[in-house]
Design a protein around this motif. Sequence first.
Motif, PDB file in Angstrom:
ATOM      1  N   HIS A   1      41.855  19.385  27.873  1.00 14.74           N
ATOM      2  CA  HIS A   1      41.434  17.976  27.751  1.00 14.74           C
ATOM      3  C   HIS A   1      42.581  16.984  27.878  1.00 14.74           C
ATOM      4  O   HIS A   1      42.434  15.817  27.511  1.00 14.74           O
ATOM      5  CB  HIS A   1      40.688  17.725  26.427  1.00 14.74           C
ATOM      6  CG  HIS A   1      39.525  18.629  26.224  1.00 14.74           C
ATOM      7  ND1 HIS A   1      38.404  18.578  27.005  1.00 14.74           N
ATOM      8  CD2 HIS A   1      39.314  19.617  25.323  1.00 14.74           C
ATOM      9  CE1 HIS A   1      37.546  19.493  26.601  1.00 14.74           C
ATOM     10  NE2 HIS A   1      38.075  20.152  25.592  1.00 14.74           N
ATOM     11  N   HIS A   2      43.716  17.406  28.395  1.00  9.21           N
ATOM     12  CA  HIS A   2      44.872  16.518  28.566  1.00  9.21           C
ATOM     13  C   HIS A   2      44.519  15.370  29.513  1.00  9.21           C
ATOM     14  O   HIS A   2      43.888  15.582  30.554  1.00  9.21           O
ATOM     15  CB  HIS A   2      46.050  17.323  29.130  1.00  9.21           C
ATOM     16  CG  HIS A   2      47.271  16.524  29.410  1.00  9.21           C
ATOM     17  ND1 HIS A   2      48.125  16.112  28.421  1.00  9.21           N
ATOM     18  CD2 HIS A   2      47.786  16.054  30.573  1.00  9.21           C
ATOM     19  CE1 HIS A   2      49.123  15.435  28.961  1.00  9.21           C
ATOM     20  NE2 HIS A   2      48.938  15.385  30.269  1.00  9.21           N
ATOM     21  N   LEU A   3      44.908  14.174  29.146  1.00 11.57           N
ATOM     22  CA  LEU A   3      44.742  13.019  30.038  1.00 11.57           C
ATOM     23  C   LEU A   3      46.055  12.814  30.782  1.00 11.57           C
ATOM     24  O   LEU A   3      47.087  12.550  30.165  1.00 11.57           O
ATOM     25  CB  LEU A   3      44.371  11.760  29.247  1.00 11.57           C
ATOM     26  CG  LEU A   3      42.965  11.753  28.659  1.00 11.57           C
ATOM     27  CD1 LEU A   3      42.745  10.510  27.813  1.00 11.57           C
ATOM     28  CD2 LEU A   3      41.926  11.829  29.771  1.00 11.57           C
ATOM     29  N   PHE A   4      46.016  12.952  32.080  1.00 15.34           N
ATOM     30  CA  PHE A   4      47.224  12.843  32.884  1.00 15.34           C
ATOM     31  C   PHE A   4      47.760  11.415  32.850  1.00 15.34           C
ATOM     32  O   PHE A   4      47.014  10.448  32.984  1.00 15.34           O
ATOM     33  CB  PHE A   4      46.934  13.260  34.329  1.00 15.34           C
ATOM     34  CG  PHE A   4      46.411  14.662  34.450  1.00 15.34           C
ATOM     35  CD1 PHE A   4      47.223  15.748  34.169  1.00 15.34           C
ATOM     36  CD2 PHE A   4      45.099  14.899  34.829  1.00 15.34           C
ATOM     37  CE1 PHE A   4      46.745  17.051  34.278  1.00 15.34           C
ATOM     38  CE2 PHE A   4      44.613  16.193  34.947  1.00 15.34           C
ATOM     39  CZ  PHE A   4      45.437  17.270  34.662  1.00 15.34           C
ATOM     40  N   ASP A   5      49.078  11.303  32.682  1.00 18.48           N
ATOM     41  CA  ASP A   5      49.711   9.986  32.674  1.00 18.48           C
ATOM     42  C   ASP A   5      50.620   9.843  33.898  1.00 18.48           C
ATOM     43  O   ASP A   5      50.695  10.737  34.749  1.00 18.48           O
ATOM     44  CB  ASP A   5      50.477   9.744  31.364  1.00 18.48           C
ATOM     45  CG  ASP A   5      51.567  10.779  31.105  1.00 18.48           C
ATOM     46  OD1 ASP A   5      52.074  11.393  32.073  1.00 18.48           O
ATOM     47  OD2 ASP A   5      51.933  10.963  29.934  1.00 18.48           O
ATOM     48  N   ARG A   6      51.333   8.733  33.990  1.00 19.37           N
ATOM     49  CA  ARG A   6      52.199   8.477  35.145  1.00 19.37           C
ATOM     50  C   ARG A   6      53.323   9.507  35.250  1.00 19.37           C
ATOM     51  O   ARG A   6      53.703   9.902  36.343  1.00 19.37           O
ATOM     52  CB  ARG A   6      52.795   7.073  35.052  1.00 19.37           C
ATOM     53  CG  ARG A   6      51.806   6.002  35.393  1.00 19.37           C
ATOM     54  CD  ARG A   6      52.498   4.674  35.463  1.00 19.37           C
ATOM     55  NE  ARG A   6      51.663   3.722  34.760  1.00 19.37           N
ATOM     56  CZ  ARG A   6      52.034   2.533  34.364  1.00 19.37           C
ATOM     57  NH1 ARG A   6      53.250   2.129  34.555  1.00 19.37           N
ATOM     58  NH2 ARG A   6      51.190   1.743  33.755  1.00 19.37           N
TER      59      ARG A   6
ATOM     60  N   ASN B   1      55.739  14.067  38.042  1.00 15.04           N
ATOM     61  CA  ASN B   1      56.109  15.478  37.977  1.00 15.04           C
ATOM     62  C   ASN B   1      55.349  16.286  39.026  1.00 15.04           C
ATOM     63  O   ASN B   1      55.924  17.146  39.692  1.00 15.04           O
ATOM     64  CB  ASN B   1      55.851  16.021  36.567  1.00 15.04           C
ATOM     65  CG  ASN B   1      56.389  17.404  36.370  1.00 15.04           C
ATOM     66  OD1 ASN B   1      57.412  17.792  36.941  1.00 15.04           O
ATOM     67  ND2 ASN B   1      55.715  18.177  35.541  1.00 15.04           N
ATOM     68  N   LEU B   2      54.067  15.998  39.186  1.00 10.30           N
ATOM     69  CA  LEU B   2      53.258  16.669  40.203  1.00 10.30           C
ATOM     70  C   LEU B   2      53.850  16.434  41.589  1.00 10.30           C
ATOM     71  O   LEU B   2      54.039  17.379  42.361  1.00 10.30           O
ATOM     72  CB  LEU B   2      51.812  16.156  40.147  1.00 10.30           C
ATOM     73  CG  LEU B   2      50.869  16.656  41.237  1.00 10.30           C
ATOM     74  CD1 LEU B   2      50.633  18.157  41.114  1.00 10.30           C
ATOM     75  CD2 LEU B   2      49.545  15.908  41.173  1.00 10.30           C
TER      76      LEU B   2
ATOM     77  N   GLU C   1      41.282  11.212  38.952  1.00  7.84           N
ATOM     78  CA  GLU C   1      40.703  10.022  39.593  1.00  7.84           C
ATOM     79  C   GLU C   1      41.392   8.744  39.102  1.00  7.84           C
ATOM     80  O   GLU C   1      41.529   7.780  39.848  1.00  7.84           O
ATOM     81  CB  GLU C   1      39.197   9.980  39.305  1.00  7.84           C
ATOM     82  CG  GLU C   1      38.490   8.750  39.816  1.00  7.84           C
ATOM     83  CD  GLU C   1      38.364   8.706  41.326  1.00  7.84           C
ATOM     84  OE1 GLU C   1      38.374   7.582  41.875  1.00  7.84           O
ATOM     85  OE2 GLU C   1      38.252   9.765  41.963  1.00  7.84           O
ATOM     86  N   LEU C   2      41.842   8.739  37.858  1.00  7.52           N
ATOM     87  CA  LEU C   2      42.534   7.565  37.303  1.00  7.52           C
ATOM     88  C   LEU C   2      43.822   7.243  38.059  1.00  7.52           C
ATOM     89  O   LEU C   2      44.327   6.126  37.986  1.00  7.52           O
ATOM     90  CB  LEU C   2      42.860   7.800  35.823  1.00  7.52           C
ATOM     91  CG  LEU C   2      41.676   8.011  34.890  1.00  7.52           C
ATOM     92  CD1 LEU C   2      42.142   8.432  33.502  1.00  7.52           C
ATOM     93  CD2 LEU C   2      40.838   6.739  34.813  1.00  7.52           C
ATOM     94  N   HIS C   3      44.351   8.214  38.787  1.00  6.43           N
ATOM     95  CA  HIS C   3      45.609   8.040  39.516  1.00  6.43           C
ATOM     96  C   HIS C   3      45.385   8.066  41.025  1.00  6.43           C
ATOM     97  O   HIS C   3      46.277   8.415  41.792  1.00  6.43           O
ATOM     98  CB  HIS C   3      46.594   9.145  39.092  1.00  6.43           C
ATOM     99  CG  HIS C   3      46.834   9.152  37.618  1.00  6.43           C
ATOM    100  ND1 HIS C   3      47.700   8.272  37.008  1.00  6.43           N
ATOM    101  CD2 HIS C   3      46.288   9.905  36.639  1.00  6.43           C
ATOM    102  CE1 HIS C   3      47.697   8.498  35.703  1.00  6.43           C
ATOM    103  NE2 HIS C   3      46.838   9.473  35.452  1.00  6.43           N
ATOM    104  N   ARG C   4      44.202   7.666  41.412  1.00  5.94           N
ATOM    105  CA  ARG C   4      43.795   7.688  42.821  1.00  5.94           C
ATOM    106  C   ARG C   4      44.806   7.006  43.743  1.00  5.94           C
ATOM    107  O   ARG C   4      45.244   7.585  44.734  1.00  5.94           O
ATOM    108  CB  ARG C   4      42.419   7.027  42.947  1.00  5.94           C
ATOM    109  CG  ARG C   4      41.894   6.962  44.348  1.00  5.94           C
ATOM    110  CD  ARG C   4      40.594   6.145  44.413  1.00  5.94           C
ATOM    111  NE  ARG C   4      39.958   6.334  45.681  1.00  5.94           N
ATOM    112  CZ  ARG C   4      38.889   7.080  45.896  1.00  5.94           C
ATOM    113  NH1 ARG C   4      38.314   7.701  44.887  1.00  5.94           N
ATOM    114  NH2 ARG C   4      38.390   7.201  47.099  1.00  5.94           N
TER     115      ARG C   4
END
Length: 192
Positions: A113-118, A123-124, A149-152
């Motif tokens: 359930h981690h919410l990906f941040d900037r 890092n990706l 999707e938040l980092h589209r």
Amino acid sequence: FTKDFLLPSGRLREWPSAAERADIIIVSKCPPDLTQEQKQEFREMLKPKDHQQLYFSYYDYDPSYYIFNQKYKAVLQSDWDVLLISAIARTDYLLDYLNSKVNSVRVLEYEDHHLFDRFDMANLKSRFEDMDSDKKIIITTEKDAMRLELHRKFLIDSKLPVFALPTKVQFHDNDGEQFDEQVKEFIKNFQV
């Protein structure tokens, strides 16, 4: 559930004795090539009651698709290198599948359930660019694709090929047909 504990010590949300209420028990995430001997081991461990039907299922995967446009599909190839980004509880099954299909798999794994941040996105991008391969792709689960999707904008601007790998549940042998029939009979005969 025979070797697990109730929350918060384990993953069970009910006591193991609650399984006695079940009419159907589905052993999920079995190997695709489950043997009759392995099925018998499960039967002996679970000890289903006379009124309970036992089924066995496994995960299968459809071709992956680009998370921002599902019409773009990718069938995994043996000479591809994959960067897997996931925030699901257990990736063993997924990793086994990927390792059987591609040349190599690198993993960016986060807690469930981690919410990906900037920082995660940077890092990706960095980890993907560090992969020394002409044939590389980023794979994620459909569950994690929703969070990405938040980092589209970042993912598109960075030209990162992020593909979701759809999971489907398959039953062993003809268990799927028997399961469907049992559910239909239950609905047909249901009374309030």
